[in-house]
Design an enzyme around this catalytic site. Sequence first.
Site, PDB file in Angstrom:
ATOM      1  N   GLU A  53     -18.064 -11.504   2.992  1.00 22.73           N
ATOM      2  CA  GLU A  53     -18.270 -10.337   2.129  1.00 22.73           C
ATOM      3  C   GLU A  53     -18.618 -10.769   0.699  1.00 22.73           C
ATOM      4  O   GLU A  53     -19.448 -10.151   0.052  1.00 22.73           O
ATOM      5  CB  GLU A  53     -17.014  -9.449   2.111  1.00 22.73           C
ATOM      6  N   CYS A 206     -33.333   1.445   6.369  1.00 25.23           N
ATOM      7  CA  CYS A 206     -33.324   2.274   5.161  1.00 25.23           C
ATOM      8  C   CYS A 206     -33.160   1.353   3.950  1.00 25.23           C
ATOM      9  O   CYS A 206     -32.244   1.471   3.157  1.00 25.23           O
ATOM     10  CB  CYS A 206     -32.207   3.311   5.231  1.00 25.23           C
ATOM     11  N   CYS A 212     -39.414   4.319   7.462  1.00 24.98           N
ATOM     12  CA  CYS A 212     -39.103   5.640   8.032  1.00 24.98           C
ATOM     13  C   CYS A 212     -39.746   5.823   9.402  1.00 24.98           C
ATOM     14  O   CYS A 212     -39.181   6.506  10.262  1.00 24.98           O
ATOM     15  CB  CYS A 212     -39.549   6.743   7.083  1.00 24.98           C
ATOM     16  N   CYS A 215     -37.403   4.855  12.058  1.00 24.89           N
ATOM     17  CA  CYS A 215     -36.025   5.313  11.865  1.00 24.89           C
ATOM     18  C   CYS A 215     -35.652   6.465  12.803  1.00 24.89           C
ATOM     19  O   CYS A 215     -36.400   7.442  12.925  1.00 24.89           O
ATOM     20  CB  CYS A 215     -35.862   5.757  10.416  1.00 24.89           C
ATOM     21  N   CYS A 221     -34.164  13.774   8.285  1.00 20.38           N
ATOM     22  CA  CYS A 221     -33.875  13.203   6.962  1.00 20.38           C
ATOM     23  C   CYS A 221     -34.443  14.073   5.836  1.00 20.38           C
ATOM     24  O   CYS A 221     -35.665  14.233   5.713  1.00 20.38           O
ATOM     25  CB  CYS A 221     -34.449  11.788   6.868  1.00 20.38           C
TER      26      CYS A 221
HETATM   27  S1  SF4 Z   1     -36.044   8.529   7.380  1.00 24.45           S
HETATM   28 FE1  SF4 Z   1     -34.486   8.742   5.796  1.00 24.45          FE
HETATM   29  S2  SF4 Z   1     -32.739   7.562   6.571  1.00 24.45           S
HETATM   30 FE2  SF4 Z   1     -34.535   6.948   7.741  1.00 24.45          FE
HETATM   31  S3  SF4 Z   1     -35.365   5.154   6.674  1.00 24.45           S
HETATM   32 FE3  SF4 Z   1     -36.423   6.957   5.870  1.00 24.45          FE
HETATM   33  S4  SF4 Z   1     -35.250   7.541   4.079  1.00 24.45           S
HETATM   34 FE4  SF4 Z   1     -33.930   6.186   5.264  1.00 24.45          FE
END
Ligand code: SF4
Length: 365
Positions: A53, A206, A212, A215, A221
Amino acid sequence: MNQFLAQPQGETFKLFYTKLMQWFDDHGRHDLPWKPQEKYTEAQNIYHIWLSEIMLQQTQVVTVIPYFFNFIEKFPTATDLANADQETVLKAWEGLGYYARARNLHAGAKIIRDEFNGEIPLNYQDIQNIKGVGRTTAAAIISQGISRPFAILDGNVKRVMARVTGAMHPEKQLEKALLPFAYLMAAQNRPDDYTQAIMDFGATICSKSPKCDQCFWQDHCITHQHQKMDQIPAKKVKLIKKDIELYPVIIQNQHGELVFHQRIQESIWHNLYEFPHLDSHLDELENLFNIDNAKVLNIQELPSFKHILTHINYEVHPIVIQVVSYEDTLQFNDQVYTWVNAEIYSAYAKTKPTNDLLNIIHIQS
Ligand code: SF4
């Protein structure tokens, strides 16, 4: 004033949590060497998490792994780390940067040895008495070490939570605004995996430039819907950087020996070794021909180079002086230095510009 793009809902977090854990099961890093392992005692496993950490603050996993293995080989327990001298610890840390972390780690190990019988306390209050362990690090150690739900909110996690909630808060207010949601997330199942999952997700998907299109949360989002990824989280107020000129002097004798200076003043390089410095180049260059206990053969200025830190821009102007020395010590700039050979100084923990200079003058550090 509500600074969220829309009021965050508890149901949203439950769905995010479920999808995050599915993503972690399929794509997360399950083989990190500081994950608790049966071959180690619980105290050692917790010690490994603490080490990792601290090392992972501002540093990527791939950079940390070899340092982690080196540390646990050299210092298998917190007591071994506490009993080492600080130079040995700084040498093992050399190259990882942000040396205050190494000094805190060493000071923290002494607290663990002296106040907690050599074992890191798994109590949220006590653990924060260890030097360098703040609220988030304490939460990360306890949640990963014994799978208790504690909310972590380091830089990576703050970025993720800010985007998931659409938090537009200025940097100074962000942590307080996100803390209730961080607790909500941590209170779900599998706290140890959750901590790893959200840190991995922040590091790989992220991230500062979010991916995105890869994601799982894209359809939900709010930050992505408003295309505010570059505004959330709000940028830190920029530090005003200082410009500092450095004039290191590399003095080498006929045996290839050098002289070094240990930085004793408080700075990020506190207790590291470097070459002696001139205060200013122009005023003092002519004095370099008059060195006590040695005859100057040659003075050479090397090309200047930059060394950039987050808060300082160094411009380094090195000077190499070849001398014939007559004694074991050298008096230079009102200080007495002892000549040291490569075997000795290669064991010193040195500043980054000093190692760069050793490479430049083709001397193995
Ligand atoms: S969609 Fe939203 S949560 Fe996903 S990577 Fe993009 S900004 Fe981050």
